[in-house]
Design a protein around this motif. Structure first.
Motif, PDB file in Angstrom:
ATOM      1  N   VAL A 492       0.844  -1.191   0.000  1.00 61.50           N
ATOM      2  CA  VAL A 492       0.000   0.000   0.000  1.00 61.50           C
ATOM      3  C   VAL A 492       0.884   1.247   0.000  1.00 61.50           C
ATOM      4  O   VAL A 492       1.874   1.320   0.718  1.00 61.50           O
ATOM      5  CB  VAL A 492      -0.900   0.012   1.252  1.00 61.50           C
ATOM      6  N   GLN A 493       0.502   2.196  -0.830  1.00 62.29           N
ATOM      7  CA  GLN A 493       1.131   3.510  -0.764  1.00 62.29           C
ATOM      8  C   GLN A 493       0.046   4.532  -0.420  1.00 62.29           C
ATOM      9  O   GLN A 493      -1.114   4.350  -0.791  1.00 62.29           O
ATOM     10  CB  GLN A 493       1.749   3.893  -2.120  1.00 62.29           C
ATOM     11  N   GLY A 494       0.452   5.611   0.218  1.00 61.83           N
ATOM     12  CA  GLY A 494      -0.512   6.678   0.546  1.00 61.83           C
ATOM     13  C   GLY A 494      -1.391   6.312   1.719  1.00 61.83           C
ATOM     14  O   GLY A 494      -2.471   6.887   1.908  1.00 61.83           O
ATOM     15  N   ASP A 495      -0.945   5.356   2.505  1.00 58.22           N
ATOM     16  CA  ASP A 495      -1.722   4.939   3.675  1.00 58.22           C
ATOM     17  C   ASP A 495      -1.693   6.049   4.717  1.00 58.22           C
ATOM     18  O   ASP A 495      -0.726   6.786   4.826  1.00 58.22           O
ATOM     19  CB  ASP A 495      -1.087   3.665   4.243  1.00 58.22           C
ATOM     20  N   ARG A 496      -2.775   6.177   5.445  1.00 58.87           N
ATOM     21  CA  ARG A 496      -2.822   7.193   6.490  1.00 58.87           C
ATOM     22  C   ARG A 496      -3.019   6.502   7.826  1.00 58.87           C
ATOM     23  O   ARG A 496      -4.079   5.964   8.105  1.00 58.87           O
ATOM     24  CB  ARG A 496      -3.989   8.146   6.243  1.00 58.87           C
ATOM     25  N   THR A 497      -1.982   6.500   8.597  1.00 56.82           N
ATOM     26  CA  THR A 497      -2.120   5.921   9.928  1.00 56.82           C
ATOM     27  C   THR A 497      -1.974   7.042  10.934  1.00 56.82           C
ATOM     28  O   THR A 497      -1.639   8.168  10.572  1.00 56.82           O
ATOM     29  CB  THR A 497      -1.042   4.859  10.183  1.00 56.82           C
ATOM     30  N   GLY A 498      -2.230   6.749  12.150  1.00 57.63           N
ATOM     31  CA  GLY A 498      -2.096   7.811  13.150  1.00 57.63           C
ATOM     32  C   GLY A 498      -2.441   7.313  14.522  1.00 57.63           C
ATOM     33  O   GLY A 498      -2.830   6.172  14.723  1.00 57.63           O
ATOM     34  N   THR A 499      -2.282   8.210  15.450  1.00 58.49           N
ATOM     35  CA  THR A 499      -2.605   7.893  16.832  1.00 58.49           C
ATOM     36  C   THR A 499      -3.392   9.052  17.413  1.00 58.49           C
ATOM     37  O   THR A 499      -3.617  10.070  16.755  1.00 58.49           O
ATOM     38  CB  THR A 499      -1.327   7.695  17.673  1.00 58.49           C
ATOM     39  N   GLY A 500      -3.782   8.879  18.648  1.00 56.69           N
ATOM     40  CA  GLY A 500      -4.512   9.955  19.306  1.00 56.69           C
ATOM     41  C   GLY A 500      -4.604   9.695  20.784  1.00 56.69           C
ATOM     42  O   GLY A 500      -4.019   8.741  21.298  1.00 56.69           O
ATOM     43  N   VAL A 501      -5.303  10.564  21.462  1.00 57.12           N
ATOM     44  CA  VAL A 501      -5.541  10.355  22.893  1.00 57.12           C
ATOM     45  C   VAL A 501      -7.050  10.271  23.112  1.00 57.12           C
ATOM     46  O   VAL A 501      -7.839  10.733  22.294  1.00 57.12           O
ATOM     47  CB  VAL A 501      -4.964  11.503  23.760  1.00 57.12           C
ATOM     48  N   THR A 502      -7.389   9.652  24.229  1.00 57.45           N
ATOM     49  CA  THR A 502      -8.808   9.523  24.550  1.00 57.45           C
ATOM     50  C   THR A 502      -9.208  10.610  25.528  1.00 57.45           C
ATOM     51  O   THR A 502      -8.479  10.880  26.490  1.00 57.45           O
ATOM     52  CB  THR A 502      -9.078   8.142  25.152  1.00 57.45           C
ATOM     53  N   GLN A 503     -10.302  11.224  25.251  1.00 56.93           N
ATOM     54  CA  GLN A 503     -10.800  12.297  26.108  1.00 56.93           C
ATOM     55  C   GLN A 503     -12.064  11.852  26.812  1.00 56.93           C
ATOM     56  O   GLN A 503     -12.877  11.122  26.249  1.00 56.93           O
ATOM     57  CB  GLN A 503     -11.135  13.537  25.266  1.00 56.93           C
ATOM     58  N   ILE A 504     -12.231  12.351  28.058  1.00 55.30           N
ATOM     59  CA  ILE A 504     -13.580  12.333  28.635  1.00 55.30           C
ATOM     60  C   ILE A 504     -14.236  13.636  28.167  1.00 55.30           C
ATOM     61  O   ILE A 504     -13.791  14.197  27.164  1.00 55.30           O
ATOM     62  CB  ILE A 504     -13.518  12.185  30.177  1.00 55.30           C
ATOM     63  N   GLU A 505     -15.275  14.114  28.814  1.00 61.78           N
ATOM     64  CA  GLU A 505     -15.839  15.367  28.319  1.00 61.78           C
ATOM     65  C   GLU A 505     -14.760  16.443  28.379  1.00 61.78           C
ATOM     66  O   GLU A 505     -13.938  16.471  29.295  1.00 61.78           O
ATOM     67  CB  GLU A 505     -17.097  15.769  29.094  1.00 61.78           C
ATOM     68  N   LEU A 506     -14.762  17.299  27.347  1.00 60.76           N
ATOM     69  CA  LEU A 506     -13.682  18.280  27.236  1.00 60.76           C
ATOM     70  C   LEU A 506     -13.800  19.309  28.361  1.00 60.76           C
ATOM     71  O   LEU A 506     -14.904  19.666  28.781  1.00 60.76           O
ATOM     72  CB  LEU A 506     -13.756  18.972  25.871  1.00 60.76           C
ATOM     73  N   PRO A 507     -12.648  19.792  28.859  1.00 59.51           N
ATOM     74  CA  PRO A 507     -12.685  20.781  29.941  1.00 59.51           C
ATOM     75  C   PRO A 507     -13.351  22.080  29.477  1.00 59.51           C
ATOM     76  O   PRO A 507     -13.324  22.407  28.280  1.00 59.51           O
ATOM     77  CB  PRO A 507     -11.205  20.996  30.271  1.00 59.51           C
TER      78      PRO A 507
END
Lengths: 998, 100, 184
Positions: A492-507
């Motif tokens: 595969v070329q042009g794949d988009r991977t990533g990460t993130g964080v989990t939020q509870i309700e935003l402050p």
């Protein structure tokens, strides 16, 4: 009307416009659109109102997880369906779509006043509010709740569509035709394996349909996809689209619901609307992908606020730009690509707001290159706009402190809180989940089913990872089935991977108690509700769920469960795995009753067995009643007769001349073998050893508890052959019981049982002229009192037909039962009917049969007995072979309770005022005792008797056999009826009428 | 829907072909009349209700028609084994459960 | 002599391009039950009774299917029934068994056409493909007990008791129409 269609984008066919209406207004979409994509293409975001607060809502997703955009769809009379997800329903020319939960209109709704009362309608609102005053419940609260309750409107007309079902067996079932599922199918599709690939969407491809930028094996994703699907078909893989795996049941049985016609403008002939598939797979691959999580912040439900991934799907798959000035709000890398894609499609992205203080350098670089404003380390605290979002209020967060707000004008908010693996089907297997701290989510772990999970469904992100995992799982499954597979995932070329964080309700810097930060959109559950539930003592996630209704809507918590868990865990101060996830239950998406019932409606709603005489009875205008699975002629009304008149006439005909009755549904069992008589001695209460060949006897069958189970006349055709009859309803049960004792208690007996219920059709002739009619037709037996006395049986010829003739009577009149092979039954009936005309032969039904037998005190098992009646209770001690060493029920009859005094006995009742008692009416000895009275029995049978000249009844009465002549009382709503206890035989106790006069 | 192995047909088949027939190894005394009230009560009414392996009787009603015995785990619903009527109780410790 | 006339009056049976359902002509049917040494019965019947459930044997107009450890269904010409009964009756004393004429109990539906096996899946939960050609099984079709004879890869016979036949035939007819529409 403004078009938001982006030329050259998407898989819809803009050259094939499709017209449909929404709330009466005409819109145009393109072939391949869903209702949601077509409306969005027309700039319409407002599609419905929420359940509790009636807040304006638009689609938040682009798939089956949609909680908001629920609409009614109509296709002419009868074809209305509420709560259709606009994100799934494909449009077709003429489709009528209506919005729900609004009055008088979608744009102005009076119940939206609930929204202003938000502070009142908190978690547990119903439990708390409608408690007092108690008197308000019937008149005020319940009508209010009933009017307000319910989602959408139930259809009122009968459904004209048909539904179907099939069973399917395969080696490998793959659920989800995204990259992981496709790769698994390719790997499993080796010679000799039956592979089935299903997907709920209109076309296979999954995320590839939304990611055209990817190149696979050097080719554009969509070209690769088309070739791959063709290749899979060539390999014999069965690919089923518009097919949802609704439930995962024991031992790899998966229920599928295939939608066949909901997307078609013209309904094809002989095609069901939906088909339920029961698939039994040796291995199952779950490749269902992941579902994007919303962010929980104040005002996150306004039309125009949607998941970033959905916006990408609308753009790339449907060619629709969901906003010209969107703002992206995210805690995960994936939403950045949504911003880039929209910017590239002519939108002016107002900002990318990320809750994280830092993100990957390449993302920042590309945003900068595209000229998009980036705000890192920010929270969102409010939105504005009544029917469509107008702005997003964001604040910087530093060291836990929420700074001053900035308001960003926009026409869409594209949010992402990260991704949750779709765990639903895995959960149905009672599979265990494992908490993954890095991804802050549950991942599938152990299951006892032969099942593997591939791709994003187990937390692997990106097309390359999905293809590789799919191929590996496919190989694994093939190996488990004893096949070698060498399939490798393409590059595969042009794949988009990533990460993130989990939020509870935003402050927030605003009053959190007033925030409308929705977790469950469909049930209007906010973060505040969840915290309130925890404060009020709900410490189990199951309690939190029920108190707040989080995750209990028709979307089954697809968007809300993980966010709800994270917030509840935070409120409880416990880690998520200790709080646990609520159970997902089938069906995965709402499923029609039509699909579940499939063929079993109309004529096939219930199986109805008919005798060979049934058609004749129907032609005669008979009324029918169900007896077990059979429908039996109940009575034969002549013009102008009601049931009472018909039964009176039929009874009189039998007692005065001749009646003919179809008894074909009686159960019949052929008992053959050298040990046949031993077997009969052990099964039935009666003695059989001395019953001569050519004689028959009334037999009583008990359970080992001593209670009556069945009865019937049994004829001995040879030393080693009995013709056993059972009640109509008891036939299968009795044969099962006999087989049970024979196979497991007395396997040494040389005797075999064969059901002949349907081999023989039985025509009963009863009345003083019965022998006169029959005698000339019978060859081989002389029908005289001496040659063929009452309770005789013989194999002979009747009207030229091979027959088994029984001289028995269930009426007290001279009676015969003629059994002939079923295919000849109508021939016999016709002949008897013709020849019987000179005796005024009268066809009678089950009601007359019941009256005539009650006049003679013959019981109906199941009507006069109820599973607690012994032969002695029923006054049939004479049928018990007391000297036999054993029979089924003998030991039971000696149980202390069964020999106790004052058991309920079957007796006759004659009312003092000549009224007819109601069957089931309770009996008391003393009508003046205080309520609740001591009830001493009940009426089991009650009829008007022409022969007796008054109503008669049978009843079970405490100690009845010792109370002959005493008076009992039957309290009824308007009065109390007095009745005298009598014997059970009301007509001809000496049986003089049974004799054939020479 | 369960899959059940019929020990007579030697095939593993859908549950719809079978009917349940109560607890297994409940022996009807050869001479019931010699049974005390308590013994007869025990035979008629007293059944075990285990969490875990349970000896059961099933009948292949829509197939060979035979009654047979089974060990089924009441927690997982899985059949651990099935065996012909009259065969001795299998040793529970030897049963792993069939995955198919 | 009285002909076996079927009492079964179903609606016209289905004849689609890919699957057909028709009513077979009347046939003699005997249920045989026996255990132990079957040699004498084999000799009387002129064939070897198969002892594996689901297996069949045939000889001179007689077809037999093993239904249970001690049970066989015999299909034969209606005018052979008496002779077979007489031949077996002579063995009753030496080789106890049970032979019951059930010719009038049931009818046979013939199901064939390229998608015949698939048609059966609307009512049969078991894997039709797992039944070898030339064998048969007693099974359930929509909860109705039936005997399914597989005569070819796409040719079946289904024995159904009279009173269940309209229900079973009705479902098969619906299924035939669906398959025809699907294939069109």
């Amino acid at each position: 009307m403004r078009s938001c269609r982006v030329p050259g984008r998407g898989r819809v066919d803009a050259s094939r416009p499709v017209g449909f209406t929404f709330d009466g207004r005409r819109y145009q979409g393109a072939a391949g659109d869903t209702v949601a994509s077509a409306l969005l293409a027309n700039g319409v975001h407002l599609m419905g109102r929420s359940f509790k607060y009636h807040r304006p809502r638009g689609p938040v997703s682009a798939g089956s997880e949609e909680p908001n955009a629920l609409v009614g769809t109509r296709r002419g009379p009868g074809r209305f369906e509420p709560n259709t997800r606009a994100t799934v329903q494909e449009i077709w020319e003429g489709l009528e779509v209506t919005s729900q939960n609004r009055f008088p209109s979608l744009r102005f709704d009076v119940s939206a006043v609930n929204d202003a009362g938000y502070m009142l309608f908190s978690a547990g609102f119903y439990y708390k509010t409608f408690m007092w005053p108690r008197g308000f419940w019937d008149k005020v609260y319940e009508p209010f709740i009933r009017r307000a309750a319910g989602l959408g409107v139930s259809p009122t007309e009968e459904d004209p569509d048909t539904y179907a079902s099939r069973n399917l067996h395969c080696d490998v079932l793959i659920v989800g035709a995204g990259p992981a599922g496709l790769a698994a199918a390719r790997a499993a599709a080796v010679e000799g394996l039956r592979v089935v690939l299903v997907d709920e969407n209109a076309e296979a491809g999954g995320t590839l349909l939304s990611e055209p930028q990817v190149r696979i094996d050097g080719r554009p994703a969509w070209d690769w996809l088309a070739d791959e699907l063709a290749a899979l078909k060539g390999l014999g893989v069965r690919i089923m689209t518009r097919t949802t795996a609704i439930g995962y049941y024991h031992q790899n049985m998966v229920g599928l619901c295939e939608k066949l016609t909901d997307h078609l403008a013209q309904l094809p002939a002989d095609t069901p609307r939906e088909r339920l598939w029961r698939v039994r797979a040796r291995w199952v691959v779950l490749a269902q992908g992941a579902i994007e999580k919303p962010l929980v912040f104040n005002g996150n439900d306004r039309p125009g606020v949607m998941l970033a991934g959905a916006a990408q799907t609308y753009l790339n798959r449907y060619g629709v730009r969901v906003g010209d000035r969107p703002v992206v709000l995210t805690s995960h890398d994936s939403a950045w690509y949504a911003a880039f894609d929209l910017q590239g499609a002519g939108a002016r992205v107002q900002a990318i707001v990320d809750t994280r203080p830092s993100v990957r350098e390449d993302l920042l670089h590309e945003a900068r290159a595209l000229g998009i404003l980036v705000k890192l380390g920010h929270t969102a605290t409010a939105t504005s706009g009544r029917l469509r979002v107008k702005s997003l209020r964001v604040n910087p967060v530093q060291g836990g402190q929420v700074g001053s707000p900035v308001t960003i004008a926009c026409d869409a908010v594209l949010m992402s809180g990260g991704w949750t693996p779709s765990l639903h089907l895995f959960s149905h297997t009672q599979g265990k989940l494992a908490w993954d701290e890095a991804q802050t989510t549950f991942l599938p772990a152990e299951t006892r089913e032969d099942c593997v999970i591939a791709g994003a469904g187990r937390g692997l992100w990106g097309v390359q990872a999905a293809l590789e995992d799919g191929a590996a799982r496919g190989r694994e499954v093939a190996a488990a089935l004893g096949k070698d597979s060498a399939a490798q995932a393409p590059r595969v070329q042009g794949d988009r991977t990533g990460t993130g964080v989990t939020q509870i309700e935003l402050p927030t810097d605003l009053n959190a108690g007033r925030a409308k930060a929705f977790v469950d959109y469909q049930n209007d559950v906010t973060a505040k509700d969840l915290r309130l539930a925890v404060r009020e003592g709900m410490h189990s996630i199951e309690h939190v769920k029920r108190y707040t209704t989080n995750g209990m809507a028709t979307d089954q918590g697809k968007l809300s469960n993980i966010n709800g868990l994270n917030i509840a865990a935070d409120a409880l101060g416990r880690p998520q795995p200790q709080v646990g996830l609520t159970t997902f239950r089938p069906p995965y998406t709402p499923t029609t009753f039509g699909a579940l019932a499939n063929y079993h409606r109309g004529d096939h709603f219930e199986l109805t067995r008919k005798t060979p005489i049934d058609a004749w009875a129907e032609a005669q205008g008979a009324a029918f009643e169900p007896v077990g699975q059979w429908r039996r002629a109940w009575y034969f009304p002549r013009p102008g007769e009601d049931m009472e008149a018909a039964v009176r006439r039929e009874c009189a005909a039998v007692r005065s001349s001749l009646g003919i009755f179809d008894a074909s549904s009686l159960g019949k069992i052929e008992v053959i073998g050298p040990d046949a008589v031993t077997f009969m001695e052990r099964m039935y209460t009666n003695p059989w050893a001395k019953l001569g060949v050519g004689r028959c006897r009334y037999g009583l069958l008990l359970g080992d508890d001593g209670f009556i189970r069945d009865d019937g006349v049994i004829g001995r055709l040879a030393a080693d052959r009995f013709h056993v009859t059972t009640t109509t309803g008891g036939a299968a049960r009795v044969l099962n019981m006999m087989e049970d004792y024979l196979q497991t208690e007395w396997p040494e007996l040389n005797v075999w049982l064969t059901s002949t219920t349907e081999q023989w059709s039985t025509v009963a002739l009863n009345g003083p002229n019965a022998a006169k009619l029959l005698a000339p037709l019978v060859e081989g037996v002389e029908l005289t009192e001496d040659a063929f006395p009452h309770m005789s049986c013989a194999e002979c010829t009747v009207a030229g037909l091979p027959a088994r003739l029984f001289r028995v009577s269930f009426t007290g009149e001279i009676g015969f039962e003629v059994n002939v092979p079923s295919p000849m039954a109508m021939q016999l009936w016709d002949r008897l009917w013709q020849d019987g005309q000179r005796y005024g032969i009268t066809a009678y039904g089950t009601e007359t049969m019941h009256v005539l037998r009650a006049e003679k005190g013959y019981i109906i098992v199941g009507q006069d007995t109820d599973g607690t009646v012994t032969p002695y209770d029923a006054g049939m001690g004479w049928a018990v072979g007391k000297s036999k060493p054993d029979f089924v029920g003998k030991r039971g009859l000696a149980r202390p309770d069964l020999v106790a005094k004052n058991r309920r006995h079957l007796v006759g009742l004659l009312t003092e005022d000549g009224s007819r008692l109601e069957e089931g009416a309770q009996i008391v000895f003393d009508p003046k005792q205080p309520v609740p009275m001591t009830m001493v029995g009940h009426v089991t049978s009650s009829y008007h008797s022409q022969a007796v000249g008054r109503p008669i009844a049978l009843a079970l009465v405490e100690g009845g056999q010792d109370r002959m002549g005493q008076t009992v009382h039957i309290p009824m709503p308007d009065r109390t009826i007095a009745a005298t206890i009598t014997g059970t035989v009301f007509v001809d106790p000496e049986n003089t009428r049974l004799k054939i006069e020479a | 829907m369960l899959l059940i192995h019929c020990p007579y047909c030697d095939e593993t088949l859908p549950e719809v072909e079978f009917t349940y027939a109560g607890q297994a190894h409940v022996v009807r005394a050869a001479d019931p009349s010699s049974q005390t009230d308590a013994e007869w009560e025990n035979f008629l009414f007293i059944r075990s209700n285990p969490k875990g392996p349970h000896y059961e009787r099933w009948r292949h009603l829509h197939g060979c028609g035979r009654f047979f015995n089974a060990v089924r785990d009441t927690v997982s619903d899985r059949f651990l084994t099935t065996y012909k009527a009259g065969a001795p109780r299998p040793d529970l410790s030897s049963l792993q459960g069939d995955r198919t | 002599m009285n002909k076996l006339v079927s009492s079964f009056t179903a609606a016209p049976l289905a004849r689609g391009a890919v699957a057909r359902v028709s009513l077979a002509p009347p046939v003699g049917r005997l249920v045989l039950r026996a255990r132990g040494d079957l040699a004498a019965l084999n000799a009387a019947l002129g064939l070897t009774l198969p002892t594996t459930i689901g297996q069949r044997a045939a000889a001179a107009g007689l077809e037999v299917l093993c239904l249970g450890p001690d049970e066989w269904m015999l299909h034969l010409s209606p005018d052979q029934v008496g002779a077979v009964q007489a031949a077996c009756a002579a063995l009753m004393a030496s080789h106890p068994h049970s032979l019951v004429d059930v010719s009038g109990r049931e009818v046979t539906l013939v199901i064939d056409g390229p998608r015949a096996a698939e048609l059966l899946t609307i009512g049969c939960a078991r894997d039709i493909e797992a039944i070898p050609v030339g064998q048969g099984r007693r099974t359930a079709f929509d909860n109705v007990t039936v005997i399914l004879w597989r005569d070819g890869s796409a040719a079946f016979r289904l024995d159904v008791w009279n009173s269940f036949a309209p229900h079973v035939a009705g479902l098969l007819e619906t299924g035939c129409r669906e398959l025809a529409a699907e294939t069109a």
